[in-house]
Structures are given as structure tokens and as C-alpha cells.
Motif scaffolding. Structure first.
Motif, PDB file in Angstrom:
ATOM      1  N   ASN A 151       0.833  -1.206   0.000  1.00 16.66           N
ATOM      2  CA  ASN A 151       0.000   0.000   0.000  1.00 16.66           C
ATOM      3  C   ASN A 151       0.872   1.262   0.000  1.00 16.66           C
ATOM      4  O   ASN A 151       0.646   2.176  -0.780  1.00 16.66           O
ATOM      5  N   ASP A 152       1.859   1.300   0.890  1.00 15.62           N
ATOM      6  CA  ASP A 152       2.735   2.468   1.029  1.00 15.62           C
ATOM      7  C   ASP A 152       3.834   2.414  -0.030  1.00 15.62           C
ATOM      8  O   ASP A 152       4.925   1.887   0.203  1.00 15.62           O
ATOM      9  N   GLY A 153       3.527   2.958  -1.183  1.00 10.51           N
ATOM     10  CA  GLY A 153       4.458   2.923  -2.314  1.00 10.51           C
ATOM     11  C   GLY A 153       3.825   2.196  -3.484  1.00 10.51           C
ATOM     12  O   GLY A 153       3.545   2.780  -4.531  1.00 10.51           O
ATOM     13  N   ALA A 183      12.984   7.316  -2.656  1.00  9.88           N
ATOM     14  CA  ALA A 183      13.435   7.638  -1.287  1.00  9.88           C
ATOM     15  C   ALA A 183      12.513   8.598  -0.533  1.00  9.88           C
ATOM     16  O   ALA A 183      12.974   9.460   0.198  1.00  9.88           O
ATOM     17  N   GLU A 184      11.211   8.406  -0.716  1.00 10.68           N
ATOM     18  CA  GLU A 184      10.269   9.186   0.104  1.00 10.68           C
ATOM     19  C   GLU A 184      10.264   8.643   1.519  1.00 10.68           C
ATOM     20  O   GLU A 184      10.103   9.382   2.484  1.00 10.68           O
ATOM     21  N   ASP A 185      10.410   7.301   1.617  1.00  8.29           N
ATOM     22  CA  ASP A 185      10.095   6.615   2.878  1.00  8.29           C
ATOM     23  C   ASP A 185      11.323   6.209   3.682  1.00  8.29           C
ATOM     24  O   ASP A 185      11.257   5.300   4.496  1.00  8.29           O
ATOM     25  N   TYR A 186      12.465   6.916   3.479  1.00  8.26           N
ATOM     26  CA  TYR A 186      13.688   6.614   4.215  1.00  8.26           C
ATOM     27  C   TYR A 186      13.819   7.552   5.423  1.00  8.26           C
ATOM     28  O   TYR A 186      14.896   7.758   5.964  1.00  8.26           O
ATOM     29  N   HIS A 305      -1.838  -0.913   9.384  1.00 10.02           N
ATOM     30  CA  HIS A 305      -0.691  -1.620   8.787  1.00 10.02           C
ATOM     31  C   HIS A 305       0.465  -0.689   8.429  1.00 10.02           C
ATOM     32  O   HIS A 305       1.503  -1.137   7.963  1.00 10.02           O
ATOM     33  N   TRP A 306       0.279   0.603   8.638  1.00  7.68           N
ATOM     34  CA  TRP A 306       1.275   1.601   8.226  1.00  7.68           C
ATOM     35  C   TRP A 306       2.650   1.348   8.865  1.00  7.68           C
ATOM     36  O   TRP A 306       2.767   1.224  10.077  1.00  7.68           O
ATOM     37  N   HIS A 307       3.668   1.232   8.024  1.00  7.03           N
ATOM     38  CA  HIS A 307       5.056   1.006   8.443  1.00  7.03           C
ATOM     39  C   HIS A 307       5.218  -0.238   9.317  1.00  7.03           C
ATOM     40  O   HIS A 307       6.046  -0.276  10.231  1.00  7.03           O
ATOM     41  N   THR A 308       4.379  -1.249   8.996  1.00  8.67           N
ATOM     42  CA  THR A 308       4.527  -2.571   9.624  1.00  8.67           C
ATOM     43  C   THR A 308       4.614  -3.617   8.510  1.00  8.67           C
ATOM     44  O   THR A 308       4.387  -3.312   7.335  1.00  8.67           O
TER      45      THR A 308
HETATM   46 ZN    ZN Z   1       5.670   5.328   4.491  1.00 11.19          ZN
END
Ligand code: ZN
Ligand code: AHN
Length: 337
Positions: A151-153, A183-186, A305-308
Motif C-alpha cells: 500500500n505504502d508505495g 526515497a520518500e520513505d527513508y 498496517h502503516w510502516h509494519t
Molecule cells: Zn511510508
């Protein structure tokens, strides 16, 4: 004296007639006002958009493994996304750069850009991040391992690949630029013990905003898709979008309602939900841009579920993909009119 009295009676008579009429018309209005005035929703024709196809594009991305910069999966996914855009007839640019993460590690990133009808001045910018988070800092186990980021990406990219495919089929008379930012999520986790650093998220869009791939690039507006594929997702009117581009938010949300997707596109406003790619596109590149992002104001989180590690294919729902895809495509088709 007699005349004046007569006059008074005449005026009284006229007033009472006016009053009676007023009462009559008031009475007539009552039943109409009992039911709340219904706002006319002008329906909009649903554009062709395949959520099966968008779903398959998410599956493909996830199959490479987590798309974390400086890994083999990241390199393979970049090649895949680039060839997809090219195969759908878009003009491809791969913007490669080195950026420094909050860990001081150098990341080799690539922003992937596909231009549909690059010669047209009337343009819309669509964007999503294509990298996946290198850790699961919101999880209880395996926090140091990268996530699938379905979902995230994955979801935003999956929908935009299907938009690219539909552009080639439908050939609308408008320019569309599809950006996959890296690299949005680093970003530095909130529970990190290191000193807090600023601007550690959205490294790809920050780089592009300072170093655009083209001179004088000025689309009408931008739409960011972030976490747009989960079951029953609700997209609230996000605060950075409402600050920089409230009319674009209202326009897109209105189109969603006219397509019958008011259940996903909520009229609720949110307070600050953290920086995202559109912040730099607004602030630095000065392109009015909005974020379609899942957020639950009651729990104050994006999604459980975000960042899991639960952010995998199991959370992806075709109804949500369909609603978002149709809304984005219909917005483009309206802009082309
Ligand atoms: Zn994220
Ligand atoms: C922060 O949490 C700082 N920003 C939310 C943007 C984001 C992260 N979107 C996906 N992952």
C-alpha cells in the motif's frame, strides 16, 4: 376626517391581503422544506480503468522484494517501472542522484518520469513514491527489516501505471506527466535515538524540486497518490493540500462524488499529518499540488498496517483502486475538455 379614516381602512385592507398571501405562500413552502434541500449531483460518466490491472502492477512490484535504495530489488523494480512507462508510449527520463539519508548513508536514487504528449502546454502532473520503507518501525516484531510496502508505495504506482496504459488507449488531448519519486520513505523514525534531523523524508521529490528534469516546467497542478489501495480507505482533505491548493482538492473531491465515490473521499478535513512529497512540490517547485492519502481522524493514524509488515498484498482492495483510478482519470479527462 372622513377621507383620512377611509384611507386608513384601505391601507389596513391592503396590508391584510398582503399578509394573507404571505401566509398562503408560507404554507405552500412547508412541505418542500420538510425534506432537507437535496444538492443536485451532476453525475459523471465513469472512465475505463481496470483495477485488475492496477492490482497486478502492485503484485509485480512487491514480487521484486522491498524496493529499498542500494539493493538489487530496487534496481530491478526501477528497470521494470521504466520499461512499463516506455512501453505505454511515454517519453522516459531517469533522473539519477546521490542523496544522504538520516543515517549518513549515501543512497543511489532514481526518479522515474514518463511524459504523455510532451508537446502540449496544458498539463497535469501525477506522482507517487516508488521506494519502500527500509524498516518496520511501527511494528512489534522485526522492526529492523524492510517492508513490502504494497500500500505504502506500491498502490500509488500501480494506479499510475494503469493510468499510463489508459492514456495510450484513450488518447486524451492533454499533457500528463507521471512521476515515480524515490526515497520518500527513508525518513528518520520518531522513536530513533539519534538527534532529530529535519527533512529526512521525501528525498527524491526534494531533489527533483531543486533540480527539475526540464526548464520552465509548469503544469496546471499536481496530484500525489499515497496509500491509496487499502480496503475501505477514507481520504480526508489533507491540510498541506488545503493550504496550497484548496480549489484543486475541492474539484477532485467533487469529481469523486459525481462518480459515486463519496464513501472513500471524505469531506472531513485533517490537521497536520506529516510531510509528504507534495509539500516540496508546492514549496520549492511552486506547483499547486494535493495529496490523496488515507488517514483516519478518529484513530489519528494512516492505517493500522502503516510502516509494519502487515503492509502486504493482503491489505490491497480492488474497490479502492477502482475508486481512486476512476477519480484521477476523470479529473484528467475533464481538464482536457
Ligand atoms: Zn511510508
Ligand atoms: C511522515 O510520517 C513524516 N510522513 C507521512 C508521509 C508518508 C510516509 N507517506 C508514506 N509514508
Amino acid at each position: 376626517m372622513v377621507q383620512a379614516g377611509n384611507m386608513r381602512i384601505r391601507i389596513l385592507f391592503i396590508l391584510s391581503v398582503v399578509f394573507l398571501f404571505a401566509c398562503e405562500s408560507e404554507k405552500k413552502k412547508v412541505p418542500v422544506q420538510k425534506t432537507a434541500p437535496k444538492k443536485e449531483i451532476k453525475k459523471l460518466k465513469k472512465p475505463a480503468f481496470s483495477s485488475d490491472s492496477a492490482y497486478a502492477f502492485i503484485e509485480q512490484q512487491v514480487a521484486f522484494g522491498p524496493r529499498v535504495p542500494n539493493t538489487e530489488a530496487h534496481r530491478k523494480a526501477a528497470a521494470y517501472l521504466s520499461s512499463k512507462l516506455e512501453n505505454y508510449g511515454l517519453e522516459l527520463t531517469q533522473q539519477r542522484a546521490e542523496v544522504i539519508a538520516f543515517t549518513d548513508k549515501t543512497l543511489n536514487i532514481v526518479n522515474i518520469i514518463g511524459e504523455y504528449r510532451p508537446e502540449l502546454p496544458n498539463r497535469v502532473m501525477l506522482f507517487a513514491h516508488w521506494d519502500s520503507r527500509p524498516f518496520a518501525d511501527q511494528d512489534t516484531t522485526d522492526r529492523d527489516k524492510p517492508i513490502d510496502g504494497a500500500n505504502d508505495g506500491g498502490s500509488g504506482v500501480g494506479i499510475l501505471l494503469e493510468v499510463a496504459r489508459q492514456l495510450q488507449i484513450q488518447q486524451p488531448e492533454i499533457g500528463v506527466d507521471i512521476f515515480f519519486f524515490d526515497a520518500e520513505d527513508y525518513g528518520q523514525p520518531s522513536n530513533d535515538i539519534r538527534k532529530r534531523k529535519r527533512g529526512t523524508w521525501c528525498l527524491g521529490s526534494q531533489y527533483w524540486a531543486v533540480n527539475p528534469h526540464k526548464e520552465n516546467y509548469q503544469p496546471n497542478y499536481g496530484i500525489l497518490l499515497d496509500m491509496v489501495g487499502a480496503k475501505n480507505a477514507r481520504f480526508t482533505k489533507e491540510s498541506i493540500s488545503m493550504y496550497y491548493a484548496p480549489d484543486i482538492v475541492d474539484m477532485v473531491w467533487d469529481i469523486a462524488a459525481r462518480l459515486g465515490h463519496a464513501g472513500h473521499f471524505s469531506m472531513q478535513h485533517t490537521t497536520h499529518v506529516g510531510e509528504d512529497d507534495h509539500m516540496y512540490i508546492n514549496k520549492i517547485a511552486k506547483i499547486p499540488s494535493i495529496d490523496i492519502i488515507q488517514y483516519d481522524p478518529s484513530t489519528r493514524v494512516f492505517a493500522p498496517h502503516w510502516h509494519t509488515h502487515a503492509d502486504n498484498m493482503d491489505v490491497i482492495d480492488k474497490n479502492t483502486l477502482q475508486a481512486v483510478g476512476e477519480t484521477v482519470l476523470a479529473t484528467i479527462l475533464e481538464e482536457a475538455k
